[in-house]
Enzyme design. Structure first.
Site, PDB file in Angstrom:
ATOM      1  N   HIS A  95       0.930  -1.022  -0.059  1.00 34.03           N
ATOM      2  CA  HIS A  95      -0.126   0.019  -0.004  1.00 34.03           C
ATOM      3  C   HIS A  95       1.003   1.273  -0.032  1.00 34.03           C
ATOM      4  CE1 HIS A  95      -3.829   2.092   1.172  1.00 34.03           C
ATOM      5  NE2 HIS A  95      -3.030   3.091   1.252  1.00 34.03           N
ATOM      6  N   GLU A  96       1.734   1.354   0.944  1.00 39.48           N
ATOM      7  CA  GLU A  96       2.748   2.392   1.054  1.00 39.48           C
ATOM      8  C   GLU A  96       3.557   2.637  -0.206  1.00 39.48           C
ATOM      9  OE1 GLU A  96       2.224   4.800   3.043  1.00 39.48           O
ATOM     10  OE2 GLU A  96       0.715   3.550   4.110  1.00 39.48           O
ATOM     11  N   ASP A 105      -7.700   7.471   2.437  1.00 42.88           N
ATOM     12  CA  ASP A 105      -7.022   7.979   1.186  1.00 42.88           C
ATOM     13  C   ASP A 105      -8.363   8.560   0.162  1.00 42.88           C
ATOM     14  OD1 ASP A 105      -4.408   6.955   1.916  1.00 42.88           O
ATOM     15  OD2 ASP A 105      -4.717   5.242   0.868  1.00 42.88           O
TER      16      ASP A 105
END
Lengths: 246, 246, 246, 246, 246, 246
Positions: free
Chosen positions: A50-51, A131
């Site tokens: 994800h990061e 997000d």
């Protein structure tokens, strides 16, 4: 990233180094690292990709802020964190261009896109929920306030402040019609979908770097360390990707 | 299952055994058992099949949490209770995948499905009312906040927090148009109907286990006892059902 | 420009010179100059063209107020400022004609138009956000209160004050139907788009003066100085543009 | 019939006889009898047929609660009263089946139906106003909360309580779209019309018992007496109606 | 013209002369004259034609109140003022006919119509803003409360007071459907447009009197004087217009 | 006619005569007579025909309450007053039939109908404004609460009180869909138009009695007297109209 925090940081810019500011900002934004937290391997992989998705999209967007740090050590509510360092110029101006905001949406969506590409449609997680809220807000502001939408035309929607002629205030409530609301929603959707498509293209094209970065993040996490901007850049040099760093 | 309670439980995970946690959680969630309450035979059968429906669907869902305890001894408002034990990994991560949430909806609907299959359309009861509220909330969150819906696109609906560029707050009220509201409702409906269909398939395929489990619950209730995870599993081994336990 | 400030200024009109009033007004409206602020070259150019856009459109609008001062020295929230000096006659009357309000909208949009013409579609910035709100308010008032719209007809929408016959108050809330709301929105959009088109025509026709003015603003800024009405006018004389000054 | 009152009654069920409970409940619900009130003959007939309508429909509904008492002596706001005695089993379980709720709606509509059948379309009265509100509420709950409606699907509408995943509360306000609202209204209407039709069929088929019961109520009223469950039942035995008493 | 002020005036009607009442009312309504205010020639002309428009339309409407005074000396917020003297009979009755309200709307629109006819479409001003609000309110009341509209039918919309049968209050909020709202808006628009057309016909037919009256007002203003009813009437006699004075 | 006042009157019914009650009620409802008020001839005629319209329609409606008194002496806000005396039976029962409510609407509209028939479309006045509000309320209650409408079906709209099954309150706000709102409005309109048509038929058929009654009211007013029920009835005997008095 709270504007007040940015300004506070800016005033001290001459006395303290960039690294110290970044650290200070990180702590304010995400809380202190929770180095003792037990993190399952499954979650580590998920957060790492994800990061890595955020960082990869950010690095390959023309004129976007450079990556300063990527971490999958949990902090407060967040499972991980990718920190971009806006240039002093950008902090100074307080002005953001249409393309910067479009890039920012793509960067924010990079996390979910990476989840989808790596773990598949059924395994994307609730981790992208913040997000999406950020992206939704930016897109809606672009359409409603910043008048970056062609279909709505040059009419800022909603209001505030005083009228120079009649001395009247307009309420800050939405005062547009249902037909306009439908157009606004369609415009917002189009902006976000365009950003999602761009993020997907970048990630699928550079998926080897995504894997390397995720792997590096998992290794670093074992020693409770993070990946900084230079380490991140070296992956690109190794990977021979074309870089567009502002 | 309140998140605060989960976290509280998590902190004590090393000192107390899993069973004690489960008991503590049960008491917090459902109140103490009312062992002296007089329960009619009719209600016992109804609640037994309802809880058996939850447990059966949960046990046969791939990668869902294992059943820890099933009870038809009344507790607080609840006529019965099926308790699932999320893995430590799942509690740790705080992340839930699309498929986990889809499974969870099917499990929650398993109670009403069992009522419908066993007692018929006209005899389903108000006992599923809380199950439906939970399912409705999860489905709506999946569409509105978690952006698991294709038709709405990658636009988180509703908002919160601050805007990093304009320093403005957006209200937490729904701010989408009526056209979008129609799509949201249709998406929510589709998610729930899909879960209902899956629960129905599992229950009709394994109806013999449903009968055995309901029977066992009624027998146990006579002695004010409950069915634990192991007893529940033995029904499957006897029934030769294929099991998907995570 | 707050009406109270205008009136306060009007009462003193005989004792103090026009320049002093302008200064006083400026300070009230935009806060004191921030002469020590560090401004990036990129932002200087952007703000210079934005303010030059306001001034240029204002100067070339028939019967609009003359430009008194243009500055790109930051003041409070504003990156720059273009100050128009309404004639005493205009301040006296308190009456504004349809064409004056239409001109005013074009002037307010001149900043964004200049950004678009000079820096291109993707580089327009959030700096026009207040301009759009002002334009939106004026256009909406023209349609809803001032009955300058043919499609809505001679019906002031919304209300206030007392009814001479029934002694009843009508709420100040919008009380028109959804069909009317659609017409209002379309009318507002048309007014704003017309003003945008006019501003674009003026700026593209006189783009050489826009460049000269922006250049002059950047040069003056280096010495923390601003451009006054006379200097501004001399650019026109040099540029041989036809001027329509009221 | 307030749930708290039912529960209070239930706790004392072992010490006091059924009749005493019924009396206590009556007083709580409807206020003390007004034995001195002057009631016109016209109103007596109207109320007698109205209450007889409730009782007759209730008695002939399969598995509905038995009639305990019928009275046309005014109490508080009510002109008359028909009291049903839910079985201990039903009070115990707190669960109501779809068919029970459907029966209950038909019983509540029985009063207006009897008015319409006996006095004609133009002479039905405002006396059914509370009955309609109760029916409307039950039908709406069946559609919105209990998910007894096929068209809305398995989606409980509206919400409450907490979300187990996101820790967020959803407001208890209606959050469905206008298209869904139309379906809900249509479903509610269908449920009520079905109940009205059933009540009409029962009353027209057994109109001789309706006449006898109304006559008996008027006679009893003269001596300020009421009709109890046994007297009511004897009318059926005389009338040779098929009875479905749970 | 506030009703309380009218009533207060009425009670004193026998002791003080009509002129004194008119003066008192004027002061209450419009504030004292601002004889020292500096008024530009441009504004004087504009206000003179605006007020002349009101007066001319009022004088030529059948059965409308006679003109008592016309002034272009500023008072409070108002640039000018035309004062009509309702007959004692009209003040007594408190009743207003449909045609009186229609006339009143035409009179209120006379100001803007005169601006449009004399100064042209682009030069109409914000000075008619209060006139439009008054017209809008009257038209809406005619449709919503006074049931003067054929399309809405004999249904007063909105409510108030108590219900004689159910003892319930209805809220004063609009409780009509969106379809009804569309009809209301169309009816309001039709009423106002009809009045606008009538005012335009009168003013274009008698434009010579409009010019004379505006000229007279400007001359009088130089000496801080106003035009009274008699002077106004003499313009008509000179102009040989047919007069319809009630 | 406030219900509390009716009940207060009812309790004293045995001690004081009907006339005294009527007087007391009148004073409570309409304030004391203003015998010194100056009323113009024009208004007298208008109010006389308006009140005569109410009385005539009331007298010729089957089973409506008899006329007790008609007055055109102003009282409080009211220009005149027609007082009907509900039978003791009606006051006792608290029940109103569909046909009674339909008659009541026709009676309330009788005033405006008489104005229209006698003075013409353009001269109807604001005096019927309260009548319309009352009619609107009654019609809306008939559709929304009393379920006298076939199109809406047997569904009381809006709610109140508690739910016997879920212990939940429904808000008293309108909770129906926009499609339902359209049907409600159409139904309300139909009810009111039917009543208007009936009132018009009665008044045009018996216009000679209307003239006589209005004439009598004007004559009586000269001596500050009113017309009572007997005098009113004698007009009918003279006029040989068929009377339907309940």
């Amino acid at each position: 990233m709270n504007e007040a925090a940015i300004l506070a940081a800016r005033r001290e810019l001459k006395e303290i180094s960039k690294d110290e500011i970044a650290d200070a900002l990180e702590r304010i934004i995400a809380g202190p690292e929770k180095k003792n937290a037990v993190v399952s391997e499954e979650k580590k992989r998920l957060v790492a990709y994800h990061e890595a998705g955020h960082a990869l999209v950010g690095a390959l967007m023309p004129e976007y802020d450079p990556v300063a740090k990527i971490s999958i050590i949990p902090r407060g509510q967040a499972g991980g964190l990718t920190f971009f360092a806006p240039s002093e110029e950008r902090l100074e101006s307080g002005l953001y261009s249409r393309s910067y905001l479009e890039n920012q949406m793509a960067v924010a969506l990079g996390g979910r896109v990476a989840e989808e590409v790596i773990f598949g449609h059924n395994n994307v997680t609730t981790g992208a929920s913040n997000d999406f809220m950020q992206v939704s807000r930016v897109a809606r502001q672009m359409v409603e306030r910043l008048v970056f939408s062609k279909k709505i035309g040059q009419v800022a929607i909603g209001g505030g402040g005083g009228n120079p002629f009649l001395g009247q205030q307009m309420s800050s409530q939405k005062d547009y019609s249902m037909a306009t609301a439908d157009i606004v929603d369609a415009e917002v959707r189009e902006l976000v979908e365009k950003a999602y498509t761009r993020a997907t293209e970048i990630i699928t094209t550079h998926i080897d770097i995504l894997h390397k970065l995720a792997q590096l993040l998992i290794e670093k996490e074992t020693e409770k360390e993070t990946v900084d901007g230079e380490e991140f850049m070296s992956l690109f040099i190794d990977g021979k990707a074309e870089l567009y760093i502002s």
